[in-house]
Design a protein around this motif. Structure first.
Motif, PDB file in Angstrom:
ATOM      1  N   PRO A 194       0.784  -1.236   0.000  1.00  0.00           N
ATOM      2  CA  PRO A 194       0.000   0.000   0.000  1.00  0.00           C
ATOM      3  C   PRO A 194       0.824   1.298   0.000  1.00  0.00           C
ATOM      4  O   PRO A 194       0.263   2.370  -0.129  1.00  0.00           O
ATOM      5  N   VAL A 195       2.154   1.194   0.144  1.00  0.00           N
ATOM      6  CA  VAL A 195       3.009   2.382   0.227  1.00  0.00           C
ATOM      7  C   VAL A 195       4.116   2.278  -0.808  1.00  0.00           C
ATOM      8  O   VAL A 195       4.385   1.192  -1.345  1.00  0.00           O
ATOM      9  N   PRO A 196       4.808   3.390  -1.116  1.00  0.00           N
ATOM     10  CA  PRO A 196       5.920   3.316  -2.060  1.00  0.00           C
ATOM     11  C   PRO A 196       6.970   2.287  -1.625  1.00  0.00           C
ATOM     12  O   PRO A 196       7.292   2.177  -0.446  1.00  0.00           O
ATOM     13  N   LEU A 197       7.466   1.545  -2.587  1.00  0.00           N
ATOM     14  CA  LEU A 197       8.522   0.568  -2.377  1.00  0.00           C
ATOM     15  C   LEU A 197       9.849   1.258  -2.650  1.00  0.00           C
ATOM     16  O   LEU A 197      10.024   1.887  -3.697  1.00  0.00           O
ATOM     17  N   LYS A 198      10.778   1.177  -1.698  1.00  0.00           N
ATOM     18  CA  LYS A 198      12.094   1.793  -1.852  1.00  0.00           C
ATOM     19  C   LYS A 198      13.150   0.709  -1.721  1.00  0.00           C
ATOM     20  O   LYS A 198      13.134  -0.071  -0.766  1.00  0.00           O
ATOM     21  N   TYR A 199      14.049   0.663  -2.709  1.00  0.00           N
ATOM     22  CA  TYR A 199      15.088  -0.365  -2.672  1.00  0.00           C
ATOM     23  C   TYR A 199      16.344   0.097  -3.392  1.00  0.00           C
ATOM     24  O   TYR A 199      16.319   1.023  -4.208  1.00  0.00           O
ATOM     25  N   LEU A 200      17.452  -0.565  -3.048  1.00  0.00           N
ATOM     26  CA  LEU A 200      18.716  -0.373  -3.738  1.00  0.00           C
ATOM     27  C   LEU A 200      18.916  -1.537  -4.687  1.00  0.00           C
ATOM     28  O   LEU A 200      18.630  -2.689  -4.334  1.00  0.00           O
ATOM     29  N   GLY A 201      19.406  -1.254  -5.889  1.00  0.00           N
ATOM     30  CA  GLY A 201      19.790  -2.285  -6.843  1.00  0.00           C
ATOM     31  C   GLY A 201      21.291  -2.233  -7.033  1.00  0.00           C
ATOM     32  O   GLY A 201      21.856  -1.152  -7.212  1.00  0.00           O
TER      33      GLY A 201
END
Length: 167
Positions: free
Chosen positions: A109-116
């Motif tokens: 339900p919320v923005p997904l934040k990740y490092l690639g």
């Protein structure tokens, strides 16, 4: 924002590129390995809104990738599996065939934040199983631009988004 000689940057200080393609793909992201002076390691920061993905389902022939989930949750398409993940999880995408194809989808339900993170190969081949495309990329040493060609066997050059679901 850090300059190319700074070994420390702040994720909050990065300028994100926002883009959208069709109904499924949307992201605010940036690559920042070069800002840290890294040449052989690619690093990106990604913010993906609910219900979206930042890229089509794909596999790499040369590059290994790993994703560190900072915030949010989603589904990791990996080969034939659909795996749930959440903040604090690390997702692996080793180089290989269609059995290592992968896609991150924000199903939360919320923005997904990740490092690639990936090793930057000088030459790479990616396959896109959903659309039957392939892409060949070359990053010549010292060149400002890369060569990129999308196609399907037996067809001429294609647009990157050609045939992707929701694009």
């Amino acid at each position: 924002m850090a300059d190319q000689t700074n070994p420390v940057i702040s994720l909050g200080g990065l300028k994100l590129d926002q883009w959208e393609q069709g109904t499924l793909y949307k992201s605010a992201d940036t690559s920042f390995g070069a800002l840290l002076g890294l040449r052989g390691l690619g690093i990106s920061y990604n913010e993906v809104p609910p219900g979206k993905s930042s890229c089509p389902f794909h596999n790499h022939h040369v590059e290994d990738e790993l994703f560190v989930v900072l915030e949010g949750e989603g589904t990791y398409r990996f080969g034939e599996a659909h795996l749930p993940f959440k903040a604090g999880d690390v997702l692996g995408a080793p180089a290989g065939g269609k059995d290592t194809a992968h896609q991150i989808i924000n199903t939360g339900p919320v923005p997904l934040k990740y490092l690639g993170v990936a090793n930057n190969a000088a030459t790479e081949v990616c396959e896109y199983p959903d659309s039957g495309k392939f892409q060949v990329t070359s990053r010549p040493a010292g060149a400002a631009n890369r060569l990129r060609h999308c196609g399907r066997e037996g067809q001429n050059h294609l647009d990157y988004w050609d045939g992707e679901p929701g694009a």
